[in-house]
Design a protein around this motif. Structure first.
Motif, PDB file in Angstrom:
ATOM      1  N   MET A 155     -20.404  71.416  -2.297  1.00 25.29           N
ATOM      2  CA  MET A 155     -20.390  70.820  -0.969  1.00 25.29           C
ATOM      3  C   MET A 155     -21.735  71.089  -0.286  1.00 25.29           C
ATOM      4  SD  MET A 155     -17.374  71.030   1.715  1.00 25.29           S
ATOM      5  CE  MET A 155     -17.549  70.394   3.319  1.00 25.29           C
ATOM      6  N   ALA A 156     -22.228  70.116   0.447  1.00 22.60           N
ATOM      7  CA  ALA A 156     -23.538  70.230   1.096  1.00 22.60           C
ATOM      8  C   ALA A 156     -23.459  71.124   2.331  1.00 22.60           C
ATOM      9  CB  ALA A 156     -24.036  68.862   1.491  1.00 22.60           C
ATOM     10  N   LYS A 157     -24.574  71.789   2.593  1.00 18.45           N
ATOM     11  CA  LYS A 157     -24.636  72.645   3.779  1.00 18.45           C
ATOM     12  C   LYS A 157     -24.927  71.778   5.008  1.00 18.45           C
ATOM     13  CE  LYS A 157     -26.851  76.505   3.548  1.00 18.45           C
ATOM     14  NZ  LYS A 157     -27.934  77.499   3.359  1.00 18.45           N
ATOM     15  N   VAL A 158     -24.442  72.242   6.137  1.00 18.39           N
ATOM     16  CA  VAL A 158     -24.675  71.528   7.395  1.00 18.39           C
ATOM     17  C   VAL A 158     -26.081  71.851   7.882  1.00 18.39           C
ATOM     18  CG1 VAL A 158     -23.879  71.219   9.752  1.00 18.39           C
ATOM     19  CG2 VAL A 158     -22.230  71.660   7.946  1.00 18.39           C
ATOM     20  N   ASN A 159     -26.815  70.809   8.277  1.00 15.57           N
ATOM     21  CA  ASN A 159     -28.170  70.989   8.772  1.00 15.57           C
ATOM     22  C   ASN A 159     -28.118  71.083  10.300  1.00 15.57           C
ATOM     23  OD1 ASN A 159     -30.854  70.996   9.328  1.00 15.57           O
ATOM     24  ND2 ASN A 159     -31.364  69.210   8.099  1.00 15.57           N
ATOM     25  N   TYR A 160     -27.969  72.301  10.808  1.00 12.59           N
ATOM     26  CA  TYR A 160     -27.809  72.508  12.242  1.00 12.59           C
ATOM     27  C   TYR A 160     -29.075  72.166  13.019  1.00 12.59           C
ATOM     28  CZ  TYR A 160     -23.388  74.757  11.197  1.00 12.59           C
ATOM     29  OH  TYR A 160     -22.113  74.995  10.782  1.00 12.59           O
ATOM     30  N   LYS A 161     -30.228  72.374  12.409  1.00 13.44           N
ATOM     31  CA  LYS A 161     -31.481  72.041  13.090  1.00 13.44           C
ATOM     32  C   LYS A 161     -31.567  70.544  13.359  1.00 13.44           C
ATOM     33  CE  LYS A 161     -34.362  75.872  11.568  1.00 13.44           C
ATOM     34  NZ  LYS A 161     -35.613  76.251  10.899  1.00 13.44           N
ATOM     35  N   PHE A 162     -31.166  69.745  12.379  1.00  8.98           N
ATOM     36  CA  PHE A 162     -31.182  68.292  12.542  1.00  8.98           C
ATOM     37  C   PHE A 162     -30.223  67.874  13.655  1.00  8.98           C
ATOM     38  CE2 PHE A 162     -29.464  64.075  11.568  1.00  8.98           C
ATOM     39  CZ  PHE A 162     -30.635  63.336  11.569  1.00  8.98           C
ATOM     40  N   GLN A 163     -29.023  68.436  13.649  1.00 14.13           N
ATOM     41  CA  GLN A 163     -28.030  68.113  14.669  1.00 14.13           C
ATOM     42  C   GLN A 163     -28.541  68.490  16.062  1.00 14.13           C
ATOM     43  OE1 GLN A 163     -24.522  70.195  13.415  1.00 14.13           O
ATOM     44  NE2 GLN A 163     -23.835  68.490  12.124  1.00 14.13           N
ATOM     45  N   LYS A 164     -29.159  69.655  16.164  1.00 12.67           N
ATOM     46  CA  LYS A 164     -29.682  70.116  17.443  1.00 12.67           C
ATOM     47  C   LYS A 164     -30.785  69.187  17.932  1.00 12.67           C
ATOM     48  CE  LYS A 164     -31.725  74.101  19.757  1.00 12.67           C
ATOM     49  NZ  LYS A 164     -32.223  75.462  19.633  1.00 12.67           N
ATOM     50  N   ARG A 165     -31.668  68.782  17.044  1.00 11.50           N
ATOM     51  CA  ARG A 165     -32.770  67.881  17.411  1.00 11.50           C
ATOM     52  C   ARG A 165     -32.231  66.526  17.872  1.00 11.50           C
ATOM     53  NH1 ARG A 165     -37.231  66.986  19.910  1.00 11.50           N
ATOM     54  NH2 ARG A 165     -38.531  65.415  18.975  1.00 11.50           N
ATOM     55  N   GLN A 166     -31.238  66.012  17.185  1.00 10.88           N
ATOM     56  CA  GLN A 166     -30.643  64.737  17.576  1.00 10.88           C
ATOM     57  C   GLN A 166     -29.986  64.833  18.951  1.00 10.88           C
ATOM     58  OE1 GLN A 166     -30.920  61.723  15.990  1.00 10.88           O
ATOM     59  NE2 GLN A 166     -32.385  62.912  14.796  1.00 10.88           N
ATOM     60  N   LYS A 167     -29.338  65.939  19.206  1.00  8.61           N
ATOM     61  CA  LYS A 167     -28.688  66.155  20.491  1.00  8.61           C
ATOM     62  C   LYS A 167     -29.731  66.225  21.613  1.00  8.61           C
ATOM     63  CE  LYS A 167     -24.874  68.945  22.233  1.00  8.61           C
ATOM     64  NZ  LYS A 167     -24.020  70.098  21.974  1.00  8.61           N
ATOM     65  N   GLU A 168     -30.848  66.903  21.355  1.00 13.87           N
ATOM     66  CA  GLU A 168     -31.929  66.991  22.339  1.00 13.87           C
ATOM     67  C   GLU A 168     -32.528  65.617  22.617  1.00 13.87           C
ATOM     68  OE1 GLU A 168     -34.689  69.790  20.728  1.00 13.87           O
ATOM     69  OE2 GLU A 168     -33.441  71.519  21.204  1.00 13.87           O
ATOM     70  N   LEU A 169     -32.726  64.819  21.559  1.00  7.92           N
ATOM     71  CA  LEU A 169     -33.265  63.469  21.727  1.00  7.92           C
ATOM     72  C   LEU A 169     -32.314  62.596  22.535  1.00  7.92           C
ATOM     73  CD1 LEU A 169     -34.783  62.838  18.188  1.00  7.92           C
ATOM     74  CD2 LEU A 169     -36.022  63.244  20.320  1.00  7.92           C
ATOM     75  N   ASP A 170     -31.020  62.718  22.271  1.00 10.19           N
ATOM     76  CA  ASP A 170     -30.032  61.954  23.029  1.00 10.19           C
ATOM     77  C   ASP A 170     -30.057  62.330  24.507  1.00 10.19           C
ATOM     78  OD1 ASP A 170     -29.224  60.613  20.775  1.00 10.19           O
ATOM     79  OD2 ASP A 170     -27.484  61.922  20.406  1.00 10.19           O
TER      80      ASP A 170
END
Length: 50
Positions: free
Chosen positions: A1-16
């Motif tokens: 199973m793939a690991k969750v990329n929390y940095k990517f999620q955080k960056r997307q949330k900041e951009l939103d």
């Protein structure tokens, strides 16, 4: 199973958040500009009627 990329999620949330904030500022600016434009049109229409 793939690991969750929390940095990517955080960056997307900041951009939103940033995008939403900019859109809100644009709406506020449009709201401020609109009454002035309507007031100018009304004043001109009143001057033409006399």
């Amino acid at each position: 199973m793939a690991k969750v990329n929390y940095k990517f999620q955080k960056r997307q949330k900041e951009l939103d958040r940033q995008k939403k904030k900019e859109e809100k500022l644009l709406r506020k600016q449009e709201g401020k500009d609109q009454p002035e434009a309507e007031a100018a049109e009304t004043a001109m229409a009143g001057a033409d009627g006399e």
